[in-house]
Design a protein around this motif. Sequence first.
Motif, PDB file in Angstrom:
ATOM      1  N   TRP A  62      20.017 -39.198 -20.669  1.00 38.14           N
ATOM      2  CA  TRP A  62      20.700 -40.359 -21.250  1.00 38.14           C
ATOM      3  C   TRP A  62      21.923 -39.958 -22.061  1.00 38.14           C
ATOM      4  O   TRP A  62      22.869 -40.733 -22.210  1.00 38.14           O
ATOM      5  N   LYS A 114      25.532 -35.516 -18.971  1.00 36.33           N
ATOM      6  CA  LYS A 114      25.110 -34.365 -18.183  1.00 36.33           C
ATOM      7  C   LYS A 114      25.118 -33.111 -19.063  1.00 36.33           C
ATOM      8  O   LYS A 114      26.136 -32.794 -19.676  1.00 36.33           O
ATOM      9  N   ASP A 121      19.769 -36.798 -15.050  1.00 36.57           N
ATOM     10  CA  ASP A 121      19.674 -38.199 -15.475  1.00 36.57           C
ATOM     11  C   ASP A 121      19.605 -38.331 -16.985  1.00 36.57           C
ATOM     12  O   ASP A 121      19.191 -39.369 -17.492  1.00 36.57           O
TER      13      ASP A 121
END
Lengths: 531, 325
Positions: free
Chosen positions: A215, A218, A213
Amino acid sequence: MKLGSPFRPRLLSALLFSIFLGSASATPAQERGELRIATSYKLMTLDPQYANLNENTSLLSHIYERLVYQDENLELKPGLATSWRPLSDTQWAFKLRDKVRFHDGSAFDADDVVYTIERIRDFLKPPSGGFRSYVSGIKSVSAPDPLTVLIETDGAVPNLPLFFSSLFVMNRPSEGVETTEDLNAGHPPNGTGPYRFESWSSGESLRLARNDDYWGGKPAWSKVTFRVIENPAARVAALSTGEVDVADAIPARDVASLKERGARVASVGAARVNFVQFDVARDTLPGVTDKSGEPIANPFKNPLVRRALALATDRGILVDKILAGYGTAAAQVFPNGLPGTSAKLLPEAPNYDEAKMLLAKAGFPDGFNLVLAGPAGRYPGDAESLQAVAQSWARIGVNAQPAAAPFSVFNTKRAAGDYGVWYGGTSGEAVDIILHTLLASPDPERGTGALNFGKYRNEAFDAMLARAESIAVGPERNAALAQATELVMADQPIIPLYHFHHIVGYGSRIGSYVLHPRGWTTAMQTLPAME
Amino acid sequence: MGMISVALGRLGQAFLLLIAMSLIGFIGIHSVGNPVFNVVNIETATPEDIHAATIALGLDQPIWRQYLAFIGNVVSGNFGTSYIYHLPAFELVMSKLPATLELASIAMLIAAPLGTGLGLLAGRRSGTLFDRTLVKASVSALSIPSFWLAMMLILVGAILTGWFPSGGRGLTASFLGQEWSFLTANGLWHLVLPALALAIPNIALIARLSRSGTIEVENLDYTRFCRAKGLSARRILFRHTLPNISVPIVTIIGLQFGGMLAFAVVVETIFSWPGVGKLLIDSIQLLDRPVVMATLTVIAVAFVALNALVDLFYAVLDPRVRLSS
C-alpha cells in the motif's frame, strides 16, 4: 635419491594454482536490485509475537506491520491505522487504512486487529514474553465496522497508541489460532509489509522478496537477503569485500578502516542507557567491605555515597576512549532531545575533590572496597567500562574490583542477589517506559520496577511519574516526565554512563541509510544509490 | 561368535560413554546460568513473564528431575524443543550437520593426501632441505592458533586479494533432501578458505606422522630387500612403505575428522559457516540446553562410530590385525 618419484612437482603446483587462484570472480553475478545485509541479529522465530527482542522485530518488520509506527524521533506516525483518538478516558477508536492486503491476497480489516490482540492476550504460551504487558490493560476490543477498532481499557491508558507501535498485526486464520510451532514449521508468515517471506534458515539467513502490492508504494529492492553474521570482524570483512551492501553493529574501532576501504558509516545515539545501579535495599552487600576486608553496612543506602561515586565517574573516558567517540555521555535515560528528556540534565565532568569530601561526610574518609559486576560482550564497551569506572573510583579511595561475566551468568547471579553494585543497560519505546521499569518502586500489582533490581524507592518520584503517565501523549506529558526525571536523578539511584551509538556501514550501492534510535536494521531504512 | 561379543562390548562401552557425557553436559550447562534470561527480554519482561517462562521450561524442577525428564525424552526419541528457536532440537542439529560434514570432508580430502604425500617425500629424503623446511613449516602450522590462521586467510584471501568470499555458505543445491554447498561453483568457492583453515594444521600433523613412519620403515630389512631385489623407488614407497605406515595415519585422520565435526567452532564462527560447531557455541552462549544436549549426543555418537570405522580399517590395511583377531 633421484627424482623419478610419482610426484611431478610441476603438475602439482599447476593443480594447486588452479585450485587456489583459478577464477578471480569470487562473487557471483549480482542480481540487480538485490539488497544484501549482514546483521548481528539472529532471527529466532517466525512468530512475530513470540519475544519482544530487536532480533525478531527488526527482521520481521519487513513482513508484518504495526498499527502505529515510531519514527526516527520516536514520534508516533500512522501505520496500518490512519488515525486514533480517545473517545473517553477508557475508550479508544482506531481508524484503519483502507485497501490493504495481506501477502496471501486477503483483505486487512479490523477483525485481524482483534485477532492479534486476542492471540497475544489469551493464547500465546510461555516462554514467549514481553508483549502481553502491552495488552494487559485492554478490557475489550471490538470491530464495529471493517475499518474501525474500538478498544476499552481498565482505567486510563494514555500510552495505548505507543503500545501498538510494538505489536505486529497478523491475519486471522480461517479457524483457530496459529501457534508458534505452526509458524516455524513452514506455515508461511503472512503479513501486510513491504516484503514477502521467501525462506529462513535459523541462525543463517532470511530471504525476502518485494511485495508489489504494498500500500505504501513499490519497495526499493526486488529482493532482500539478510545474512546472520554474529562475529563483528566477519561483518566488517563481508562489507569490506563487497559481499554485502549493509552491515549493522559495526564496532567503533573498525570505522576508520572501513572508511579507508570506501565504505560509508551512519550512526545515531541509541534510545537506551547504560548505567551503574546500586542495591539500596539490603543491610549488607556481597563484595562490599571496608579497606581491611571486613563486611560493612550497605553504604549505598546513603545518597551522599551514591552522589560521591557519580561525581567520581569519568564519562569522558568512556565515550572518547572506550566507545571511540561513538557514544554520548548520559545524565538521564534517553539522549537529550528525544521526547520526555530534560534539557537541564547534562553530564557532569568528574570532580574528585568534591566526591572525596562527600564520601568523608558520609563516614568513609578512606573509602571502601566493592565488587563492580557487569556483563561482558552484551553492550558496546561493557567490560571495558567496568575497568574505567573502577579506575576513576580508585581516585577517591573506593577500590572497585571489576567482575565481568557472560550476560546469562550475570543475570543469574544478579537475580540471586550476588551483586551489590553492577553495570546494566536498558531500552524502551519511550522515556516513561524506562522510568516505569527501572526507577519506579517495585510493585508487582502495578507492574512497576521490573528492572529496579536495586529496590530503590522514592514515593515523591512515584507520584510524579504516575501523574505524568496519566497525561495524554504530547508536550505536557513530556514536560512532566522531564521533571520527574530531574527529581529522581538528583537522588542518584543509578549513575547514567552513556548512550552508545548504533553504527551501520554501507557500500556504494546504497545512497543513504537512516538509522533508527531503537536500533532496528531494515531494508526500508536504505535508499538505493542513483545508478 | 567372537565378533558378536566384541561388537556387544563395543556397544556397551558406547552406551556408558553416552550416559557419562550426558550427565557431565547436563550438569555443566545447568551450572552456567539460567536460560530464562535469554529466552525472555530481560529489558522488558515483567517478573510474571519470567516466572511463567521458568515453569514452562521446567526450570523450577530440581536438577535430577530435569535430568530424568531429559533422559525419558531421549529414550522416546525426542531431545526437546530449542528454547531459542522453538524448533525440535534434534532436527535443528541435523539441519546444521551437512554444512559441517562437507566442510570437514573437504578439509580432510585436502589434508590427508597432501599431508601423507609430503610426509612420504620428506621421510624418504630425510635431512635434505625439503625435509628440514617441511619439519619447520609443520611446527609453525601446528602452533598457529586457529583463529589467527582463519583471520589471516580472510585478510589475504578475501580482503586484500578479493579472490574468495569472507564467510557464509554461498549458494547451495539440494541433494538427498539436504542443502549442500559443494554442488554449486559459488558454494565451492565459499568452502575454500574455511576448508583451508581446517586443513592446514591437519596437513602438518599428518605430514609429520607420515614422515617419521617413512623414516622408520625405510631402514627396516624388508625395504632394504625390496631395494636389493631391484624394485623401483616408487613401487617400494606405494606398495610397501605406505601400507606399513598407514595405521597411525588412519587413526589420526579418523580422530581429526571427528574433531572437526565436533569442534570446528572457531573456524565456523569466524567464517560464519552455519555448522554444528557454531550451533554448539551459540547454544552454549544462549544456554539453549536442549540444543546443547542434542549436539553433544550427536557428536558423541559420531566419535564412537568413527572409532569403530577406524578399527575396521586397521583390519583392511594391516594383515597382522586380521590375524590376531
